[in-house]
Write an enzyme that holds these catalytic residues in place. Structure first.
Site, mmCIF file in Angstrom:
data_model
loop_
_atom_site.group_PDB
_atom_site.id
_atom_site.type_symbol
_atom_site.label_atom_id
_atom_site.label_comp_id
_atom_site.label_asym_id
_atom_site.label_seq_id
_atom_site.Cartn_x
_atom_site.Cartn_y
_atom_site.Cartn_z
ATOM 1 N N SER A 114 0.776 -0.821 0.340
ATOM 2 C CA SER A 114 0.084 -0.264 -0.125
ATOM 3 C C SER A 114 1.095 1.225 -0.092
ATOM 4 C CB SER A 114 -1.051 0.161 0.819
ATOM 5 O OG SER A 114 -2.022 0.998 1.000
ATOM 6 N N HIS A 115 0.983 2.309 0.952
ATOM 7 C CA HIS A 115 0.787 3.829 1.673
ATOM 8 C C HIS A 115 2.853 3.062 1.303
ATOM 9 C CE1 HIS A 115 -0.304 2.271 4.881
ATOM 10 N NE2 HIS A 115 0.743 2.490 5.807
ATOM 11 N N ASP A 279 -2.289 6.145 -3.584
ATOM 12 C CA ASP A 279 -0.850 5.185 -2.813
ATOM 13 C C ASP A 279 -0.656 4.716 -3.957
ATOM 14 O OD1 ASP A 279 -3.258 4.392 -2.260
ATOM 15 O OD2 ASP A 279 -2.969 3.007 -0.695
ATOM 16 N N ASP A 281 -0.997 1.297 -4.330
ATOM 17 C CA ASP A 281 -1.971 0.393 -4.859
ATOM 18 C C ASP A 281 -3.574 0.706 -4.942
ATOM 19 O OD1 ASP A 281 -3.194 0.361 -1.928
ATOM 20 O OD2 ASP A 281 -3.872 -1.337 -1.969
ATOM 21 N N ASP A 283 -5.561 2.696 -3.856
ATOM 22 C CA ASP A 283 -6.997 2.557 -2.233
ATOM 23 C C ASP A 283 -7.380 3.884 -1.720
ATOM 24 O OD1 ASP A 283 -5.303 1.501 -0.814
ATOM 25 O OD2 ASP A 283 -5.606 0.109 0.011
ATOM 26 N N ARG A 284 -5.911 4.675 -1.239
ATOM 27 C CA ARG A 284 -6.180 5.739 -0.616
ATOM 28 C C ARG A 284 -6.523 7.368 -1.824
ATOM 29 N NH1 ARG A 284 -2.324 5.187 4.431
ATOM 30 N NH2 ARG A 284 -2.773 3.351 5.438
ATOM 31 N N LYS A 378 -10.734 0.312 -0.301
ATOM 32 C CA LYS A 378 -11.180 1.477 -0.410
ATOM 33 C C LYS A 378 -10.690 1.961 -1.597
ATOM 34 C CE LYS A 378 -7.359 2.455 2.395
ATOM 35 N NZ LYS A 378 -7.075 1.453 2.727
#
Ligand code: G16
Length: 545
Positions: A114-115, A279, A281, A283-284, A378
């Site tokens: 992710s982030h 981000d 991946d 999703d943010r 998300k």
């Protein structure tokens, strides 16, 4: 004919999935059998997938390509009938969720941290999503962990790597591999939900300008296709649009500290009307107006309050779910709309049951995550399109939309302070110490503030009745203000201590105050209660959002 090999290995003791899958340093995943053991533990914890479809893809970070080939060969050896994999092994997290749902796949494996930063010295991650498209709930992740502690063999096909760079159909043993375009299915879903012709004319008329920072991560190709190609935004609207294995050396977390280029642009004299970032991946999301930051908690509330204006949500929303540390701004909207509101532990996996049962339509978290029942993750770009659509309908600036919302509902002033890479023992002791003082803290006064209740958040899922305990220390004050202490479940170095601060401001004349200023007393109380700075030897937070 490729042979299935059974390889002996010994278990690792540290393969416990965190808030969102297993996240470790790349160097940990590169240990012999480490990835394979965990993938086999996933497969061994599932039942009934023989001949079924698996979706595989990741955010393109370093090690993504190696891992995808391994997973494909292991899926073939374990009996999956078909794998849908994004071209070059790429899929954003929300796109993977969309594809799992659209093609009725058995589940999916998403490769991402992710982030977290990427590259040979950065982080890597792997998580399993179930057939509803959402992250595996705790009963699955716990089973995977238990399995990982005893596993001693894994199965893998002895075969050449297939060419993931070209779309098409391939076979691996008896398994079909379809290399698909990572963007098409997702873009089609976005077009169903949002008024593309209206957004297009907004760009065409020149009445709206924006900057989208893809942070050299997975949303680059998605944003370029949807914003620039389909909606006609001028070329260059998407910055840092080429995904790189190390995210260009950056930290792909869309917040005020890490999305530097975007923040500078939005603070400049010739700032565009709207700024957004996503981000690693995809999703943010972070949403900005001209010299104006929208907190993720406010963003969720405002999206909910305006959902009736948006094509895909015109029929109304059934409820709003937020994670416990997310501000109560969304609850106020739910109350006014007369719809459900839920407070869940941190982690998108806790929203899945509520969404599946139709109990809520929108979900959000303070950690820059917003989403809806269109997928079970998300969704960064979705949130950006949602905001663009609100702007197109209301013909107002981001700042006007937010301040009008505060005027109408009151403002939940909010901030999160993160202390990264704190010694894990020190961090654990701080939390334990707070936990041991719940009873004595009740009724304790700090200036104008008085503690009404102190507890450790526990959640009973309304649908399957599963109980999740120890989800964050809550210090609740008599005036509705809150301080939450929580250890992150996504960090890979020491412990990250998060302090969430919230205060309600109903008075319009005081609503435009800087959050840090408004929360100054609570920030001092948090230190008085925890002694975090003193005990960790830090002078202040690593990141403030
Ligand atoms: C993950 C989860 C989110 C969670 C976030 C922060 O996000 O999916 O639900 O809010 O981690 O978790 P923590 O506070 O434990 O670090 P992502 O974007 O990293 O997948």
């Amino acid at each position: 004919m490729s042979a299935i090999k059974t390889i002996s290995s010994t278990p690792f003791s540290d393969q416990k999935p965190g808030t969102s899958g297993l996240r470790k340093k790349v160097t940990v995943f590169q240990r012999e059998h480490y990835l394979e053991n965990f993938v086999q533990s996933i497969f061994d914890s599932l039942e009934g997938f023989t001949g079924e479809t698996l979706v595989v893809g990741g955010d393109g970070r370093y090690y993504n390509d190696v891992a995808v080939h391994t997973i494909l060969k292991m899926a073939a050896a374990n009996g999956f009938g078909r794998v849908l994999v994004g071209q070059s092994g790429l899929l954003s997290t929300p796109a993977a969720s969309c594809i799992i749902r659209k093609y009725n796949a058995f589940g999916g494996i998403i490769l991402s941290a992710s982030h977290n930063p990427g590259g040979p010295d950065g982080d890597f991650g792997i998580k399993y999503n179930i057939g509803n498209g959402g992250p595996a709930p705790e009963k699955y992740t716990e089973a995977m962990f238990q399995r990982s502690k005893e596993i001693n063999t894994y199965k893998i096909l002895d075969a050449e790597n297939i060419d993931l760079n070209a779309q098409g159909r391939y076979t691996l043993g008896d398994m079909l591999v379809e290399v698909i375009d990572p963007v098409t299915d997702y873009a089609e879903l976005m077009e169903e939900l949002f008024d593309f012709p209206k957004l297009k004319s907004m760009f065409r008329s020149g009445s709206f300008s924006m900057c989208f920072d893809a942070m050299h991560a997975i949303t680059g190709p998605y944003a370029k296709q949807i914003l620039e190609e389909q909606l006609g935004a001028p070329e260059g609207t998407v910055i840092n649009g080429v995904p790189l294995p190390d995210f260009g050396g950056g930290h792909p977390d869309p917040n005020l500290a890490y999305a530097k280029e975007l923040v500078e642009t939005m603070n400049g004299i010739s700032a565009p009307d709207f700024g957004a970032a996503s981000d690693g991946d995809g999703d943010r999301n972070m949403v900005l107006g001209k010299r104006f930051f929208v907190t993720p908690s406010d963003s969720l509330a405002i999206m909910a309050a305006n959902a009736h204006r948006i094509k895909g949500y015109k029929k109304g929303i059934t409820g709003i779910a937020r994670s416990m540390p997310t501000s109560a701004a969304a609850d106020r909207v739910a109350e006014r709309l007369g719809i459900n509101s839920f407070e869940t532990p941190t982690g998108w996996k806790f929203f899945g049951n509520l969404l599946d049962a139709g109990q809520c339509t929108l979900c959000g978290e303070e950690s820059f995550g917003t989403g809806s029942d269109h997928v079970r993750e998300k969704d960064g770009l979705w949130a950006v399109l949602f905001w663009m659509n609100i702007i197109a309908e209301r013909h107002q600036s981001v700042e006007e939309i937010v301040t009008e919302h505060w005027k109408s509902y009151g403002r939940n002033v909010y901030s999160r302070h993160d202390y990264d890479a704190v010694d894990a023992t020190v961090a654990g002791d701080i939390i334990d110490n707070l936990r041991s003082r719940f009873v004595s803290l009740m009724g304790h006064g700090f200036g104008a503030y008085c503690i009404e209740k102190a507890d450790d958040f526990s959640y009973t899922d309304p649908i399957d009745k599963s109980v999740s305990k120890n989800q964050g220390i809550r210090i609740l004050f008599t005036d509705g203000s809150r301080i939450i202490f929580r250890l992150s479940g996504t960090g890979t170095e020491g412990a990250t201590v998060r302090i969430y601060l919230e205060k309600f401001e109903p008075n319009e004349a005081l609503q435009n105050i800087d959050a840090q200023e408004a929360l100054a007393d609570l920030i001092d109380i948090a230190e008085e209660l925890s002694g975090l700075k003193a005990k960790s030897g830090r002078s202040g937070p690593t990141v403030i959002t």
